[in-house]
Design a protein around this motif. Structure first.
Motif, PDB file in Angstrom:
ATOM      1  N   ILE A  51      52.766  26.572  -9.114  1.00 15.74           N
ATOM      2  CA  ILE A  51      52.468  27.598 -10.616  1.00 15.74           C
ATOM      3  C   ILE A  51      52.835  29.074 -10.314  1.00 15.74           C
ATOM      4  CG2 ILE A  51      50.479  27.971  -9.100  1.00 15.74           C
ATOM      5  CD1 ILE A  51      49.055  27.983 -11.408  1.00 15.74           C
ATOM      6  N   THR A  58      53.517  26.446 -15.008  1.00 16.54           N
ATOM      7  CA  THR A  58      53.413  24.971 -13.487  1.00 16.54           C
ATOM      8  C   THR A  58      54.567  24.365 -13.896  1.00 16.54           C
ATOM      9  OG1 THR A  58      52.040  23.473 -14.802  1.00 16.54           O
ATOM     10  CG2 THR A  58      51.179  25.629 -13.708  1.00 16.54           C
ATOM     11  N   SER A  71      46.352  24.617  -9.594  1.00 13.28           N
ATOM     12  CA  SER A  71      45.571  25.782 -10.233  1.00 13.28           C
ATOM     13  C   SER A  71      45.818  26.988  -8.858  1.00 13.28           C
ATOM     14  CB  SER A  71      44.333  25.352 -10.656  1.00 13.28           C
ATOM     15  OG  SER A  71      43.673  25.180  -9.750  1.00 13.28           O
TER      16      SER A  71
END
Length: 122
Positions: A51, A58, A71
Motif C-alpha cells: 500500500i 494498493t 489498509s
C-alpha cells in the motif's frame, strides 16, 4: 531505527478470517509504503500486498486478490492485512515491511518485522 511489530496471527480453519496488524515505532513510517510478505516452510519469502503511503494505491499477488485487503492508519502508525476465505496454502509466517516507494520487490524494503505465524487447517 524503525521497528515493526506484527500481531494477529494464529490458527484458523479453512474458510475463516484473520486480521494481521503491524505497528511501527516511528511516525516517519507514515511516509513509507508498506508491504506484507509471507514465507512458508521450505519456500522463499513472497510478496503478498502493498500500500502506498497515502493509502490511495494498493497491490496484491494474484493468489490473494479478492480475499485479502491491505489498509493503513497513519495516525496510529499501523498497517493491517485483513484475510478472509483462508486456505491451507495461506499457511506461512507473515512479515510486514516498509519501503520508500510501493513495490513488490522484497529487496527494496528497508525495514522488516519479526513475523507472525498464520496456520490454516483443512
Amino acid at each position: 531505527q524503525v521497528q515493526l511489530v506484527e500481531s494477529g496471527g494464529g490458527l484458523v480453519q479453512a474458510g475463516g478470517s484473520l486480521t494481521l496488524s503491524c505497528a511501527a515505532s516511528e511516525r516517519t513510517v507514515s511516509t513509507y509504503a508498506m508491504g506484507w510478505f509471507r514465507q512458508a516452510p521450505g519456500k522463499e519469502r513472497e510478496f503478498v500486498a502493498a500500500i502506498r503511503w497515502t493509502g490511495g494505491s494498493t497491490a496484491y499477488v494474484d493468489s490473494v486478490k479478492g480475499r485479502f485487503t491491505i489498509s493503513r492508519d497513519n495516525a496510529e502508525n499501523t498497517v493491517y492485512l485483513q484475510m478472509s476465505s483462508l486456505k491451507p496454502e495461506d499457511t506461512a509466517v507473515y512479515y510486514c515491511a516498509a519501503a520508500p516507494i510501493m513495490t513488490i520487490r522484497l529487496t527494496q524494503y528497508n525495514y522488516w518485522g519479526q513475523g507472525t505465524q498464520v496456520t490454516v487447517s483443512s
